[in-house]
Write a protein that holds these residues in place. Structure first.
Motif, PDB file in Angstrom:
ATOM      1  N   LYS A   9       0.693  -1.076  -0.157  1.00  0.00           N
ATOM      2  CA  LYS A   9      -0.018   0.267  -0.036  1.00  0.00           C
ATOM      3  C   LYS A   9       1.173   1.363   0.287  1.00  0.00           C
ATOM      4  CE  LYS A   9      -3.818  -0.886   0.259  1.00  0.00           C
ATOM      5  NZ  LYS A   9      -4.576  -1.001  -1.024  1.00  0.00           N
ATOM      6  N   THR A  43      -7.857   3.275   6.945  1.00  0.00           N
ATOM      7  CA  THR A  43      -8.207   3.355   6.443  1.00  0.00           C
ATOM      8  C   THR A  43      -7.141   4.491   6.118  1.00  0.00           C
ATOM      9  OG1 THR A  43      -9.923   4.249   6.143  1.00  0.00           O
ATOM     10  CG2 THR A  43      -9.831   2.145   5.570  1.00  0.00           C
ATOM     11  N   SER A  72      -6.572   8.199  -3.855  1.00  0.00           N
ATOM     12  CA  SER A  72      -7.334   7.420  -5.024  1.00  0.00           C
ATOM     13  C   SER A  72      -7.045   6.152  -5.090  1.00  0.00           C
ATOM     14  CB  SER A  72      -6.952   8.169  -6.036  1.00  0.00           C
ATOM     15  OG  SER A  72      -5.033   8.098  -6.339  1.00  0.00           O
ATOM     16  N   ASP A  74      -6.771   2.358  -3.652  1.00  0.00           N
ATOM     17  CA  ASP A  74      -8.314   1.792  -3.332  1.00  0.00           C
ATOM     18  C   ASP A  74      -7.583   1.584  -1.978  1.00  0.00           C
ATOM     19  OD1 ASP A  74      -8.996   1.667  -5.512  1.00  0.00           O
ATOM     20  OD2 ASP A  74      -8.207  -0.435  -6.145  1.00  0.00           O
ATOM     21  N   GLY A  75      -8.785   1.678  -0.841  1.00  0.00           N
ATOM     22  CA  GLY A  75      -8.246   1.027   0.346  1.00  0.00           C
ATOM     23  C   GLY A  75      -8.085   2.619   1.813  1.00  0.00           C
TER      24      GLY A  75
END
Length: 106
Positions: A9, A43, A72, A74-75
Motif C-alpha cells: 500500500k 484506511t 485515489s 484503493d483502501g
C-alpha cells in the motif's frame, strides 16, 4: 493489514504521489525527496514531508493534489499531511532523475 500488505500500500501511495508536481520546480515531490514517510493506519494515511525552503508555503494546489493522489489509492479514505522541517531538505535528497531534469550534475 499485515506488514506485507502495508508495504504494498505504501508503494501504491508513493506511485500516486509521483503525479504531484512541485509548481516551482516542475518535478514530482517524490523525486525531489520531499516525502520523508508514509504511515498507514486502517484506511487513514499520514504523509510526512517537507518543502524545499521554509518560506515556501504548502499551497492549496499542492495540498489538494497530495490529498487527491493518496485518497485515489484503493483502501485509503483520508490523508493527513505532517509538514516537518527536520531533517532539512537539500539537493542530495533528490533522485538522479530530478537532478538530471534540473540540469544538476554530481
Amino acid at each position: 493489514m499485515d506488514e506485507e500488505a502495508k508495504k504494498e500500500k505504501v508503494n501504491e501511495i508513493t506511485d500516486a504521489l509521483e503525479a504531484v508536481i512541485d509548481p516551482e520546480l516542475g518535478i514530482d515531490i517524490v523525486n525531489l525527496g520531499l516525502i520523508y514517510g508514509i504511515d498507514i493506519e486502517d484506511t487513514k494515511c499520514t504523509v510526512t514531508m517537507t518543502l524545499t525552503t521554509m518560506g515556501c508555503p504548502l499551497s492549496d494546489m499542492i495540498n489538494n493534489d497530495i490529498h487527491q493522489a493518496v485518497e485515489s489509492v484503493d483502501g485509503i479514505d483520508s490523508c493527513d499531511i505532517n509538514l516537518v522541517w527536520y531533517p532539512i531538505w537539500d539537493m542530495s535528497k533528490m533522485s538522479r532523475f530530478a537532478k538530471i531534469a534540473l540540469g544538476i550534475h554530481g
